[in-house]
Every structure is written in structure tokens, then in C-alpha cells.
Design an enzyme around this catalytic site. Sequence first.
Site, PDB file in Angstrom:
ATOM      1  N   GLY A 239       0.644  -1.388   0.206  1.00  0.00           N
ATOM      2  CA  GLY A 239      -0.130   0.051  -0.083  1.00  0.00           C
ATOM      3  C   GLY A 239       0.791   1.267  -0.085  1.00  0.00           C
ATOM      4  O   GLY A 239       0.202   2.252  -0.047  1.00  0.00           O
ATOM      5  N   GLU A 275       3.867  -6.639   1.826  1.00  0.00           N
ATOM      6  CA  GLU A 275       3.362  -6.911   0.466  1.00  0.00           C
ATOM      7  C   GLU A 275       3.456  -5.846  -0.561  1.00  0.00           C
ATOM      8  O   GLU A 275       2.333  -5.543  -0.859  1.00  0.00           O
ATOM      9  CB  GLU A 275       2.121  -7.629   0.699  1.00  0.00           C
ATOM     10  CG  GLU A 275       1.876  -8.840   1.438  1.00  0.00           C
ATOM     11  CD  GLU A 275       0.432  -9.236   1.816  1.00  0.00           C
ATOM     12  OE1 GLU A 275      -0.400  -8.483   1.563  1.00  0.00           O
ATOM     13  OE2 GLU A 275       0.236 -10.309   2.353  1.00  0.00           O
ATOM     14  N   GLY A 277       3.433  -3.881  -3.829  1.00  0.00           N
ATOM     15  CA  GLY A 277       3.176  -4.039  -5.250  1.00  0.00           C
ATOM     16  C   GLY A 277       3.812  -2.785  -5.993  1.00  0.00           C
ATOM     17  O   GLY A 277       5.032  -2.890  -6.460  1.00  0.00           O
ATOM     18  N   ARG A 314      -5.679   3.048 -15.645  1.00  0.00           N
ATOM     19  CA  ARG A 314      -6.018   3.799 -14.483  1.00  0.00           C
ATOM     20  C   ARG A 314      -6.687   5.131 -14.400  1.00  0.00           C
ATOM     21  O   ARG A 314      -7.284   5.518 -13.612  1.00  0.00           O
ATOM     22  CB  ARG A 314      -4.624   4.097 -13.852  1.00  0.00           C
ATOM     23  CG  ARG A 314      -3.840   2.561 -13.210  1.00  0.00           C
ATOM     24  CD  ARG A 314      -2.554   2.451 -12.454  1.00  0.00           C
ATOM     25  NE  ARG A 314      -2.741   3.052 -11.296  1.00  0.00           N
ATOM     26  CZ  ARG A 314      -2.603   4.665 -10.976  1.00  0.00           C
ATOM     27  NH1 ARG A 314      -2.211   5.119 -11.847  1.00  0.00           N
ATOM     28  NH2 ARG A 314      -2.850   4.785  -9.765  1.00  0.00           N
ATOM     29  N   TYR A 318      -9.487   5.250 -11.996  1.00  0.00           N
ATOM     30  CA  TYR A 318      -9.394   5.537 -10.617  1.00  0.00           C
ATOM     31  C   TYR A 318      -8.821   7.105 -10.654  1.00  0.00           C
ATOM     32  O   TYR A 318      -8.536   7.964  -9.799  1.00  0.00           O
ATOM     33  CB  TYR A 318      -7.873   5.099 -10.215  1.00  0.00           C
ATOM     34  CG  TYR A 318      -7.924   3.699  -9.909  1.00  0.00           C
ATOM     35  CD1 TYR A 318      -8.887   2.944  -9.467  1.00  0.00           C
ATOM     36  CD2 TYR A 318      -7.112   2.912 -10.753  1.00  0.00           C
ATOM     37  CE1 TYR A 318      -8.813   1.426  -9.205  1.00  0.00           C
ATOM     38  CE2 TYR A 318      -6.984   1.489 -10.587  1.00  0.00           C
ATOM     39  CZ  TYR A 318      -7.891   0.767  -9.845  1.00  0.00           C
ATOM     40  OH  TYR A 318      -7.699  -0.609 -10.090  1.00  0.00           O
ATOM     41  N   CYS A 346     -13.815   3.771 -28.381  1.00  0.00           N
ATOM     42  CA  CYS A 346     -15.089   4.598 -28.647  1.00  0.00           C
ATOM     43  C   CYS A 346     -15.835   4.915 -27.424  1.00  0.00           C
ATOM     44  O   CYS A 346     -16.941   4.309 -27.255  1.00  0.00           O
ATOM     45  CB  CYS A 346     -15.876   3.701 -29.626  1.00  0.00           C
ATOM     46  SG  CYS A 346     -15.083   3.463 -31.027  1.00  0.00           S
ATOM     47  N   GLU A 347     -15.224   5.394 -26.366  1.00  0.00           N
ATOM     48  CA  GLU A 347     -15.741   6.271 -25.434  1.00  0.00           C
ATOM     49  C   GLU A 347     -15.198   7.263 -24.661  1.00  0.00           C
ATOM     50  O   GLU A 347     -14.002   7.342 -24.731  1.00  0.00           O
ATOM     51  CB  GLU A 347     -16.516   5.145 -24.366  1.00  0.00           C
ATOM     52  CG  GLU A 347     -15.045   4.434 -23.470  1.00  0.00           C
ATOM     53  CD  GLU A 347     -15.909   3.458 -22.559  1.00  0.00           C
ATOM     54  OE1 GLU A 347     -15.873   4.211 -21.361  1.00  0.00           O
ATOM     55  OE2 GLU A 347     -15.926   2.275 -22.740  1.00  0.00           O
ATOM     56  N   TYR A 375      -0.151  -1.853 -12.172  1.00  0.00           N
ATOM     57  CA  TYR A 375      -1.463  -1.667 -12.384  1.00  0.00           C
ATOM     58  C   TYR A 375      -1.760  -1.543 -13.844  1.00  0.00           C
ATOM     59  O   TYR A 375      -2.917  -0.549 -14.192  1.00  0.00           O
ATOM     60  CB  TYR A 375      -2.262  -1.117 -11.421  1.00  0.00           C
ATOM     61  CG  TYR A 375      -2.279  -1.536 -10.057  1.00  0.00           C
ATOM     62  CD1 TYR A 375      -2.599  -2.914  -9.459  1.00  0.00           C
ATOM     63  CD2 TYR A 375      -1.402  -1.118  -9.191  1.00  0.00           C
ATOM     64  CE1 TYR A 375      -2.517  -3.480  -8.432  1.00  0.00           C
ATOM     65  CE2 TYR A 375      -1.036  -1.564  -7.816  1.00  0.00           C
ATOM     66  CZ  TYR A 375      -1.598  -2.812  -7.419  1.00  0.00           C
ATOM     67  OH  TYR A 375      -1.256  -3.396  -6.302  1.00  0.00           O
TER      68      TYR A 375
HETATM   69  C1  LIG Z   1      -3.116  -4.963  -3.782  1.00  0.00           C
HETATM   70  C2  LIG Z   1      -2.628  -5.612  -2.279  1.00  0.00           C
HETATM   71  C3  LIG Z   1      -1.276  -5.392  -2.027  1.00  0.00           C
HETATM   72  C4  LIG Z   1      -0.297  -4.351  -2.971  1.00  0.00           C
HETATM   73  O1  LIG Z   1      -0.781  -3.362  -2.923  1.00  0.00           O
HETATM   74  P1  LIG Z   1       0.073  -2.074  -3.386  1.00  0.00           P
HETATM   75  O2  LIG Z   1      -0.529  -0.677  -3.065  1.00  0.00           O
HETATM   76  O3  LIG Z   1       0.368  -2.308  -4.643  1.00  0.00           O
HETATM   77  O4  LIG Z   1       1.550  -2.210  -2.523  1.00  0.00           O
HETATM   78  C5  LIG Z   1      -0.758  -6.056  -1.183  1.00  0.00           C
HETATM   79  N1  LIG Z   1      -1.464  -7.034  -0.482  1.00  0.00           N
HETATM   80  C6  LIG Z   1      -2.836  -7.071  -0.795  1.00  0.00           C
HETATM   81  C7  LIG Z   1      -3.579  -8.010   0.081  1.00  0.00           C
HETATM   82  C8  LIG Z   1      -3.441  -6.460  -1.584  1.00  0.00           C
HETATM   83  O5  LIG Z   1      -4.656  -6.829  -1.987  1.00  0.00           O
END
Ligand SMILES: *Cc1c(COP(=O)(O)O)cnc(C)c1O
Length: 421
Positions: A239, A275, A277, A314, A318, A346-347, A375
Amino acid sequence: MDHFLYRDGLLHAEDVAIPEIAAAVGTPFYVYSAATLTRHYQLFTDALSPLPHLVCFAIKSLSNVAVLKLLGDLGAGMDVVSIGEYLRARAAGVPGERIVFSGVGKTRAEIRAALEGGIRQFNVESEPEMRAISEAAVSLGKIAPITVRVNPDVDAKTHAKIATGKSENKFGIPIARARAVYAEAAKLPGLKIVGIDVHIGSQLTDLAPFEAAFTKVAELTAQLRADGHEISRLDLGGGLGIPYERSNEAPPLPVEYGQMIQRTLGHLGCEIEIEPGRLISGNAGILVSSVIWVKEGEGRDFLILDAAMNDLVRPAMYEAHHDIIPVVEAAPGTENHPIDVVGPVCETGDTFAKQRNLPALAPDDLVAFRSAGAYGAVMASEYNTRPLVPEVLVKGDQFAVIRERPTFDEILARDKVPAWL
Ligand SMILES: *Cc1c(COP(=O)(O)O)cnc(C)c1O
């Protein structure tokens, strides 16, 4: 520093000039920098180095097997949210002991497959799922390591579609009910409680919501230990946000995040799992596109690109901002003009940016969307029968196509016309 820099007036990915890749691959395409991916992974392991830890890359942000192999070879674990992602991690050579299985809707088939293949832990999201994991483990004669994902009811202060830690979100078990759920877990056969899991959302640009959540996790750890459970791992989710708009954003750095984790949880003697990403993959990739037409409208002009919302969703999904830059660097003193940057789909949702200040561009000029590694390709589709966008990996002066653009024959061959039609 992300290794997408101008050299001699041309945008490069590490040591490779972008036009060279465009000539070989055609546009649009994603390109990732191996050095940037490596550096971002390293920032997290360094930030957590005083504590036992495992950095589990959130595969859903960028799931190409070549990228997973690069990170896995550095020692990264993987966070998967489907058996498909699990298979990608395994195909990249990551052992089951380094794969955690998250996600709110794991099916019985996915649970069995992960148990058979080997898994570090399931992050349990509901009581019915917990019972299903227990049943699957018993029937396979295995022990399933689990954490329970708790929902700490904190406001992550991010876009509503990617906030996950409020009680009204579908994720996790309300923290107030956690002790009862752990008590049930301890009684179910085939399960081994190993820790607690929390993930409150994505693209957080402030440490305060994390700190609020982790403080609740620390309290819960003490309570659960007092109840007799063994809590040896804390999975803190992902996150941490990245600066999409470089001119005016400065989210916290991994080192600050690591210090806060040590401050709030370091005394508990747990192994820390995170975790991330987006922070690993986001600024490690760009989307390269060419200008099809420049169209004069009523009161505004449109830059029509060959990339569209199906390649990078995105902005449409978002309201996300991506910096857009010309691949040929504008000469010093070049004037910028506001223009709407759009794709051919086409939107009207297929708009990347409204009234963006850009230098004058002409058909066939190349542009790059920055911070598109996370993403981006993973959310691409073939809407409007536009072939799935290819991916390229650069390392130093080498580049390789790591996912090919499908041909129209391949696309059409997937459709089957029934004999009775
Ligand atoms: C999406 C997600 C992540 C990664 O989130 P990032 O914002 O990309 O770091 C990690 N753990 C879980 C459970 C998620 O759903």
C-alpha cells in the site's frame, strides 16, 4: 531515480533508447527497468534489515513471469490473490515457502491446489474460508499455516476504490471479532496459526493510517498471545504510495516506513512480512505510445494516441494522473500548450489527461506515460479488439520482449462459432 532518463535528447530505459525498442516492437508497449525493480526491492529489505523479514512482491501489480523471476532470484517472496498468480510465481522459480495467499474469495479448488503445491501461509479473510481451508488440509493430510486478515477500521485516505481497511469494506475480519475467530481457528483440525495479517489499501501517501493500523495489530498480538496463540509473523500488507505527479507529491520513503514498523512492532519479536506492489513496480515501468493524429476541436485540441484505456485503465478507472512526456526531449525554451490526451477507443472515458501542457507533437511522435509499471499491463484488455499490449524488459544495454503482442489470427482463433449456428 528510476532509470528512465533523457540522454542526448532521447528518452532511454537504462542504456537503451526508447525509439530503438519502438522500431523493433511497434507501439504501444510497456517497458520495465530491471535496475529500478531491483533497487525498489532492495530499499524495502534494507528498511526492514534490523528485523527478521520477508518482502513479498504483490504480483497483482505486475505479474509477468520474467519480472517475478528477477525479484524471486533476489530473494523476494510473493503475495498472490489467485491460483493463476500462484502458478506464475512457481513458473518463475519461487518456492511455495515464499508464497503467501491473500484475497477475499479463495475457492475450494484454489485452496487445494495451493496446499498441494506448497504455501507459506493463507491470509484468511472469513470464517467460511477458514473452515474450508481446514477441511482441505485434513483431506490432503497437510497442515495449513494461516494468519487471519483483520480489518482495523482505519481510513487509508486514498481513492475509494482502493481503500480496504474500513469496516464497510469487504476485506478481513473486524478486529473486534478477531479473538473469537482465532479461538475457532485453534480448534479446527489441519490449521496452524502463524500470525496476523492486515492490508488497509493502496497508494497511501501518509504513514499515519499505517501507524494506526499497526498499533492495533500490536495490541491484538499481545491479546492473542495471552489467549495462548502462537503469533510469530505479522503480515503488514502493501500500500505504500508513489509520486505519480512528480512536481508536487512526496509520499513517505520505504526507509521511513521501515522505521515506523520497527517503532510500532519491533518489540514483539515477530518476523515481519510486507506485500508491496506499486512501490516496487510502479516507477519501474513506462507505457510508450505514438501519436496517431492531432485534432483541432472547438476550443480545445486532442492528441490522439495509439494507446487507449484498454492498455492503461488507471486514468479512466481511478481518475489517476500519469505524467506524459515526449520521447524526443523538447528543446530548451519550447512552449507548452494545453491539449486533451486521448486514445482511439469509442467512449469518452478513454481520456488520459485533460488540458495537459505539452510541447507541439505531430503524427508518429512517441510519448511515454511515466509510473505505469504497476496496475498497467496487468489490467489491460482487448476492448475494441485491440491486441493485448506487449511488455519489454530492459537490463543495462539489453532488452527483450517478455510478452508478445498477439496477432489478429491468434485473437480471432479464440472465438468459436458453434456448429449449430
Ligand atoms: C493490492 C494488495 C497489495 C499491494 O498493494 P500496493 O498498493 O500495490 O502495494 C498487497 N496486499 C494485498 C492483500 C493486496 O490486496
